[in-house]
Each structure stands twice: as structure tokens, then as C-alpha cells.
Design a protein around this motif. Structure first.
Motif, PDB file in Angstrom:
ATOM      1  N   TYR A 702      74.796 -45.731 -53.547  1.00  0.00           N
ATOM      2  CA  TYR A 702      74.152 -45.024 -54.464  1.00  0.00           C
ATOM      3  C   TYR A 702      73.771 -46.038 -55.539  1.00  0.00           C
ATOM      4  O   TYR A 702      74.691 -46.697 -55.851  1.00  0.00           O
ATOM      5  N   THR A 704      73.925 -46.944 -59.275  1.00  0.00           N
ATOM      6  CA  THR A 704      74.818 -46.466 -60.372  1.00  0.00           C
ATOM      7  C   THR A 704      73.805 -45.807 -61.458  1.00  0.00           C
ATOM      8  O   THR A 704      74.387 -44.745 -62.175  1.00  0.00           O
ATOM      9  N   ASP A 706      71.517 -44.012 -61.693  1.00  0.00           N
ATOM     10  CA  ASP A 706      70.706 -42.527 -61.500  1.00  0.00           C
ATOM     11  C   ASP A 706      71.269 -41.763 -60.202  1.00  0.00           C
ATOM     12  O   ASP A 706      70.619 -40.941 -59.861  1.00  0.00           O
ATOM     13  N   ASP A 707      72.259 -42.592 -59.537  1.00  0.00           N
ATOM     14  CA  ASP A 707      72.808 -41.951 -58.373  1.00  0.00           C
ATOM     15  C   ASP A 707      71.859 -41.652 -57.148  1.00  0.00           C
ATOM     16  O   ASP A 707      72.092 -41.266 -56.414  1.00  0.00           O
ATOM     17  N   GLN A 709      70.381 -42.205 -53.723  1.00  0.00           N
ATOM     18  CA  GLN A 709      70.890 -42.666 -52.519  1.00  0.00           C
ATOM     19  C   GLN A 709      70.031 -44.038 -51.681  1.00  0.00           C
ATOM     20  O   GLN A 709      68.794 -43.676 -51.633  1.00  0.00           O
ATOM     21  N   TYR A 734      77.474 -47.846 -56.245  1.00  0.00           N
ATOM     22  CA  TYR A 734      78.692 -47.550 -55.604  1.00  0.00           C
ATOM     23  C   TYR A 734      78.596 -46.967 -54.351  1.00  0.00           C
ATOM     24  O   TYR A 734      77.664 -46.574 -54.123  1.00  0.00           O
ATOM     25  N   ARG A 736      80.352 -44.695 -50.910  1.00  0.00           N
ATOM     26  CA  ARG A 736      81.052 -43.997 -50.105  1.00  0.00           C
ATOM     27  C   ARG A 736      81.126 -44.063 -48.896  1.00  0.00           C
ATOM     28  O   ARG A 736      80.297 -44.134 -48.273  1.00  0.00           O
ATOM     29  N   SER A 752      86.142 -45.490 -51.425  1.00  0.00           N
ATOM     30  CA  SER A 752      84.935 -45.822 -52.162  1.00  0.00           C
ATOM     31  C   SER A 752      85.122 -47.210 -52.912  1.00  0.00           C
ATOM     32  O   SER A 752      86.180 -47.761 -52.955  1.00  0.00           O
TER      33      SER A 752
END
Length: 774
Positions: A702, A704, A706-707, A709, A734, A736, A752
Motif C-alpha cells: 500500500y 503510505t 493515501d493507502d 493498494q 507499507y 501486509r 508487516s
């Protein structure tokens, strides 16, 4: 070809005993030694041998030619060295003498007759400038030619361009000068060079040919005989008439009496002996006058008009009689020291060329100055529209603000282009050779001023083009004087942008042009270019070299590797190939996307101003940039002028593919549709605590900020999940990872980490911990 190893000169200015023991140059067994001698007195020289001279020390030398004029005698003598310690003593009556011994390597055969197949008798006595000699017709290919003149009295004779002066000088009452040139073809008639001096007296000249013993690999640096690098306007030795090629105005009789709104008073001209750049000549010395409101000048009306438009550059030097004269001449704002050139009294242009506290003048050294007659931007004053195809008068003046300055003006030349030839890939010539050949071949003037490993350049240079070139220069600096800016104290170089510079011109596979780890620089624009006819087969190497502040022009036949270009106002690629280069505040102009393709593994950095890295014109078509990175440019597409790439194409569509770790450029377009593709790989490897791969782990990346994917993939049997990603800039992310079901019953706690996607993509390994609570 035969090549000069060294030379040594001996001057007996006031001989009190018979016999002249000559200083010897460095030499080795097999070298040819040539002794060029001249003396006051009409008795001929006696050929040195073991039976004459005190001490008895000379080996048997061979007379090549000798002669006498009305008041002088001279000759050329030769010896084939059998050791590195040869010497020579000329037996003679008590005479003032001067002689130069030259050692020459790589000559043919083992005897003098082998090495010297051809020479001319000394010509008729000549006592009127320009002095002349006799022609020679080459008997062999790759002929090294020497011209020698002996003369009566102290007049400091030198050869006119393009012959390369080795020695110019005189003794108390007689003189001798020696120069060389080179002719690659046999049966070619070489005209006798003209010679100039600071006076007129009788003398004779002759020529000697030396035969090649190197199969054309050992060639001296030279300026080809069909090149005119410079033309003498006046030697400025302070003598009215034929010597200075004009008439000095009498005191108070100048024809131009007002410059820059100030009254100009004519002052006396005198000669200061042995004060020129050629120390065997005098200088034209203004007698000096002091005025806080007016200018003082000497003026020459030329005997015949001279066209100076071919080179459109006038070069001269001056020296202060004493350091105090530097102060007495006043500041640039008050007039300092100025040079005026015109076609008549109503049409002229003047430039300040020196002044107290200026950045280009000095109280205790000779000062070079250069003006472009057609250049008016930095002029001091002017009148009418001068016709420099008919230069007819010149004036040298100063303000005389604090006292009566005595300025020694010397050497006035029209400069053109110094074209270098000589050397080979086997035995290339070097930095010192370049300086010697250019200064000696342009009239024995300081157009290349060396200071350690750097040289100040005052003339356009061309490396190669006419005849074969082999040059190898490493770790040296070439610097052109800053363009004149009188308001800020720069007054020695009044020339337009890119009037000065250097051009490289390989004509074929025999040419070898290597300038490695060098620096080319100037504070104002100059040119650094390759000739339009440069051959792709020439061996060139500019690795490690930096070009600063130049207008660069390349060719499709050029490949440059490992160079640095800094603050270049223009850079015309012309389909050249550029590999592993660095560009700082420099925009490469490419004529097509295909041209831009030729830039690879290079970096573009902008630290100041508004500028693109690459501007592309032509027709829209797909292109690829390999390993090219951009720093300091706009991060997003737009029209600010700071975008990394400006596609100056109005229509069509194109894709710019970025590979090899290059960064994604921002784009400005003139209308064409441009898509940038920079495919990098995102890779996650998932393992357990025993470093075994975990299959079917769900991985996600993702952004960072604005998240968003960017990746969602399961690992394969090797525990790896990958996905292609279009890189547009470094992106913090980041990660996961989950493994709750799949091909086995083992469960793992979620894991993570964080990282950054770069131009190389993104790769990480995550170790998962088994969940034993289920």
C-alpha cells in the motif's frame, strides 16, 4: 617520421676568445644532430672535427650548407650520434655568434647521408622585410623540414606562420633563427617561408629535409603548410616605416583627436630595446603624458590597408615600463589603456584593454588582449561605420590619470584558427607539444599561456582535419579568457559569444584524439564541438573530461563515454551517442526521439534556473531511455519549463519506456500524446522461522500517503510474490502479509514492514511466525 627530441642554443654575445663551444641537447645514439649557426663577419665557418678546437672534443661533423652575406656568415652541420654525450666546438676568429643544436629521433638509416637526403643552398642576400629564402621540393614522403636564416646585426628574426619557430634570437652583432614544418607527400614543392624581424639587415636563408625512419609513426606536432593561423599586422617595435608597417603620427598630430568625449593628445613614440614578447626585439613605447581630463595616445597610419575580417580577431600585448606605470594609467572608467582600430579618421572603434585595479591587468607582467573588430557590445567609443576589410590606422592610448604612464605596446596580429596536425596513435604528442607548436606556429606569440597543468587560450583551436593527428592529453585544463565586461573590470577579451573555442576533427581511422580527465572552461560562452565531417572511424576518448559553460555541438559519428557537462548554454546532440555522462544545468537538444534514445546510463541534475533536461523535436515515435535519472526537475507533468523532458512535437503519440533503473521523467509536450512507462518489479519473499518458503501467503503493498493498494498477490511454491509496477518516482509503502489457510493446516501470525519503491523497484523478505494456538 623523424621527430625533434630536444634543442639547445648557445649565444656568444661578446666573444673574447676564438672557438665556440656549443651547448648540447639531450640526445641518444642513433639521433641526428643538426647545428644551425650564424655569426657577425663574412668568413665562413670551419667544419668541426676531432683535429680542431680547444678542447679537442668534437666528433667529425658533416657540412650540409654554409654561406656568407654582406656582413654575416652561417651554416648547417650534422652528426649522426654514436652516444648520448656528443659535443661540438666551432673553431673561428673572435666573432659574436649564435647557434642552435637540435637532436632528432627516429630518422632513417645510420649515416648523415641517409638522414639528410636533400637541402637547398642558401638563397640570395635579403635585407628587406619580409625576408625570403628558397623553395625546396621534398624527395621523400613524411619530410621533416627545417628553415634557417642567419643575419647581420641584432634584429630578432622569426619565421611567419605556419612554420613553427624553434629559436629566434641574436648575439651582439648577428643573429640566427630556426623553424620547422612537415610535408607528408613526396615530390611536393614547399615555398620558402617569409620571415619578420625588428629591423632590416642582410642575411640568407636555406632549407634542410630530414628523412623518416619510423614508418610514419613519429610525427612532430605542426600546423599544416596550407593553413594560415595568424597574420602579422605590425610587430610594434617603435620604428616608423617598413618595420612597423606604418607611420607614427608626430607629437600633437594625431588624426583622431576625440575618443569617448575626451580630447586625445598625440604623444611621442620611442623604442625600448629587448622588451618585446620576443626578447630580442624592442617595443613601441609611448613616452607618457599626464592628464585628469584627457587621453594621450600614439597613432599609426598603415602603409597599406589590411583586411582583418577573415579571422575577425586582433591580438596584442602590452607591458608597463615599471609597476608605477600601472597605477599612473588610471582606472577602466577613466579610460585606462585603450586600443583603437579604424578604416579612416571618421570610421573607427575603440576598446579599453587595461586599467588600474581591473581584473585582467597587472603591474609587473606582460598582458595579452584580444578584440573582435566587428564586436561593439563592450566598446569604449566609436565613430561612423568602420570597414575592417581596409584597416588603415590604429591608436594606442591611456588616461594618464595619476602620472605619465610609459606603456610598452608589442605584437599586433590578426588571429584566425590554429589547426593542429602531427603525432600518431603509436607516438601521440602531448600537452607541452601542443603549446609549443601553436605559439611557435602562430608567429612566436603567446596565444597559449601555460601555467603548470593549465593553459589560457587566446585563439580558436582545431584538433585535426587537414592532415593526420595523434594527440593524447590527460589531466590538463584549457581556459578561455572571460568575455569583456568593463563595468566589472574585465577588459582583456572583447569577443562575441562562441567566437572562441575548440573543434575536433578526425578524418579517418589513422586519427587518434584523446583528451582524458581534462577540463574545458570559460566564464562566458565558447564553443566545444566536432566538425560536421568528423569520421566515426577516428579513435577518440574524452572519458573523465568536464566541459563547463560551452555551447556544445556533437555529430552522429561521435560516441562520448564518461564525460561531465556543466552549465552549458546549448547542447546540440546531432544523433551522437552519450554513455555514462553527467549533465548539470545543461539541456540536451535531440532532433528526434531516436536521437534521445542514444543517451544511456546518464544523470541529469538541475540545481538552478528554469530548464529541461532533454528537448526532443521531430516526429512522435516510441523511444527508450536506459538507466537515465533526473534530479531537481518538476515531479509532475506540466508546462513550468522545469519538466525533465520537453517533447517539442505538436501531434501524434509516443511512449517513453524507462528501463535499466532509470527514473520516471516529468513531461512537457507541445501537443503530442506522451505515455511514460517505467516497469519495475515489486517482489516479496515469505519464509518461516526455519527459512522455508511459505506458499499461498497473501501479500499486499500500500502507498503510505493515501493507502492505495499497489499489489495484492499470493506467493508461489518458492514463497515469492511479484508484480510489475510503473515507476513514476520514489514512493514510500507499507506491506501486509497473511497466511490463514491454503495447501496445509499451518497458520501464521500476520506480518508487516515498510519500504520505498525506487527506480530499481522494490524487494523484501518477510519471516512469519507460526500460530500454534489453533
Amino acid at each position: 617520421m623523424a621527430r625533434i627530441r630536444d634543442y639547445a642554443t648557445t649565444i656568444y654575445a661578446a666573444a673574447t676568445t676564438a672557438n665556440m663551444v656549443m651547448d648540447m641537447p639531450v640526445h641518444e645514439a642513433g639521433d641526428l644532430l643538426l647545428a644551425f649557426v650564424g655569426k657577425d663577419g663574412t668568413a665562413t665557418f670551419t667544419t668541426p672535427s676531432t683535429s680542431v678546437g680547444t678542447p679537442v672534443s668534437s666528433s667529425n661533423w658533416t657540412l650540409i650548407r654554409s654561406s656568407t652575406s654582406t656582413g654575416a656568415g652561417g651554416g648547417v652541420y650534422a652528426l649522426r650520434a654514436t652516444s648520448s654525450s656528443e659535443n661540438v666546438t666551432f673553431p673561428l676568429a673572435i666573432d659574436t655568434c649564435v647557434g642552435t643544436v637540435i637532436s632528432i629521433r627516429d630518422v632513417y638509416g645510420t649515416t648523415v647521408a641517409d638522414a639528410v637526403p636533400n637541402s637547398t643552398a642558401y638563397g640570395a642576400t635579403s635585407s628587406t622585410l619580409p625576408f625570403t629564402g628558397v623553395n625546396i621540393t621534398t624527395s621523400q614522403a613524411n619530410a621533416l623540414l627545417f628553415s634557417h636564416r642567419f643575419s647581420d646585426t641584432t634584429i630578432g628574426t622569426s619565421h611567419l606562420p605556419p612554420w613553427v619557430n624553434i629559436f629566434v634570437g641574436d648575439a651582439a652583432n648577428g643573429g640566427s633563427c630556426v623553424a620547422y614544418s612537415f610535408e607528408p607527400t613526396t615530390s611536393t614543392t614547399v615555398s620558402a617561408p617569409s620571415m619578420w624581424s625588428g629591423g632590416q639587415d642582410d642575411g640568407k636563408a636555406g632549407m634542410v629535409e630530414v628523412r623518416d625512419g619510423s614508418s610514419g609513426t613519429s610525427i612532430p606536432p605542426y600546423i599544416p603548410l596550407d593553413v594560415v593561423p595568424s597574420v602579422l599586422i605590425s610587430p610594434l617595435v617603435g620604428t616608423t616605416g617598413a618595420i612597423d608597417r606604418g607611420t607614427y603620427a608626430a607629437v600633437g598630430s594625431n588624426t583622431i583627436t576625440s575618443v569617448a568625449g575626451k580630447t586625445v593628445s598625440g604623444i611621442a613614440i620611442t623604442t625600448t630595446a629587448d622588451s618585446g614578447y620576443n626578447p630580442f626585439r624592442g617595443s613601441a613605447r609611448n613616452a607618457g603624458a599626464s592628464s585628469t581630463t584627457a587621453l594621450n595616445a600614439i597613432e599609426i597610419n598603415m602603409t597599406a590597408t589590411q583586411d582583418v575580417t577573415t579571422g575577425d580577431l586582433i591580438f596584442g600585448t602590452f607591458l608597463h615600463l615599471a609597476p608605477r606605470d600601472y597605477l599612473d594609467s588610471g582606472t577602466v572608467a577613466r579610460g585606462g589603456k585603450y586600443f583603437l582600430a579604424g578604416s579612416d579618421t571618421s570610421n573607427w572603434r575603440a576598446w579599453v584593454v587595461g586599467g588600474q585595479f581591473s581584473k585582467t591587468d597587472t603591474p609587473n607582467a606582460r598582458v595579452n588582449w584580444l578584440v573582435q573588430p566587428s564586436y561593439s557590445t563592450s566598446q569604449y567609443s566609436s565613430a561612423g561605420t568602420p570597414n575592417f576589410a581596409s584597416l588603415d590606422l590604429v591608436q594606442f592610448g591611456s588616461s594618464g590619470y595619476y602620472g605619465a604612464p610609459a606603456i610598452l605596446w608589442n605584437e599586433l596580429w590578426e588571429l584566425r584558427t590554429a589547426i593542429l596536425a602531427g603525432g600518431s596513435s603509436t607516438i601521440p604528442f602531448r600537452f607541452d607539444d601542443l603549446i609549443f607548436a601553436v605559439n611557435g606556429g602562430c608567429g612566436y606569440i603567446p596565444v597559449l599561456n601555460q601555467s603548470g597543468s593549465a593553459v589560457s587560450v587566446w585563439i580558436p583551436l582545431q584538433i585535426g582535419g587537414n592532415e593526420k593527428i595523434g594527440i593524447e592529453i590527460n589531466l590538463r585544463t584549457f581556459q578561455w579568457s572571460r568575455q569583456a565586461d568593463p563595468a566589472n573590470g574585465y577588459v582583456d577579451c572583447h569577443v562575441d559569444d562562441s567566437k572562441l573555442g575548440i573543434e575536433f576533427y578526425g578524418t579517418g581511422s589513422d586519427d587518434y584524439i584523446h583528451f582524458t580527465n581534462c577540463v574545458f572552461t570559460r566564464d562566458t560562452p565558447y564553443y566545444w564541438r566536432f566538425n560536421a565531417s568528423h569520421s566515426a572511424s577516428a579513435d577518440i576518448d574524452f572519458s573523465g573530461t568536464s566541459v563547463i559553460g560551452a555551447n556544445v555541438t556533437l555529430r552522429s559519428t561521435v560516441t562520448l563515454n564518461g564525460m561531465v557537462f556543466i552549465d552549458c548554454p546549448s547542447f546540440t546532440q546531432n544523433s551522437a551517442t552519450l554513455i555514462d555522462c553527467e549533465f548539470y544545468n545543461t539541456k540536451v537538444t535531440s532532433a528526434s526521439p531516436g536521437d534521445a534514445d542514444n543517451v544511456s546510463n546518464s544523470t541529469f541534475t538541475k540545481t538552478t534556473g528554469t530548464q529541461h533536461a532533454i528537448e526532443i523535436s521531430g516526429t512522435a515515435t516510441d523511444m527508450t531511455l536506459t538507466g537515465v535519472t533526473f534530479t531537481g526537475y518538476a515531479e509532475t507533468n506540466g508546462s513550468t519549463g522545469n519538466e525533465a523532458i520537453y517533447v517539442n512535437i505538436a501531434s501524434g503519440s509516443m511512449t517513453v519506456s524507462i528501463i535499466g533503473g532509470g527514473s520516471t521523467p516529468s513531461i512537457r509536450t507541445a501537443g503530442a500524446t506522451v505515455i511514460v512507462q517505467n516497469a519495475v518489479t515489486l517482489s516479496i519473499t515469505v519464509i518461516d522461522g526455519s527459512n522455508n518458503p511459505i506458499e499461498n501467503a497473501q501479500t499486499a503493498i500500500y502507498r503510505t500517503s493515501d493507502d492505495l493498494q499497489l499489489m495484492n498477490e499470493d506467493t508461489n511454491a518458492s514463497g515469492i510474490a511479484t508484480e510489475s509496477y510503473n515507476y513514476t518516482g520514489n514512493t514510500d509503502v507499507y506491506i501486509r502479509v497473511r497466511k490463514s489457510s491454503g495447501g496445509d493446516t499451518t497458520r501464521y501470525y500476520p506480518a508487516s514492514t515498510v519500504g520505498t519503491i525506487t527506480s530499481s523497484g522494490f524487494s523484501t523478505t518477510i519471516s512469519m511466525i507460526e500460530d500454534t494456538t489453533v
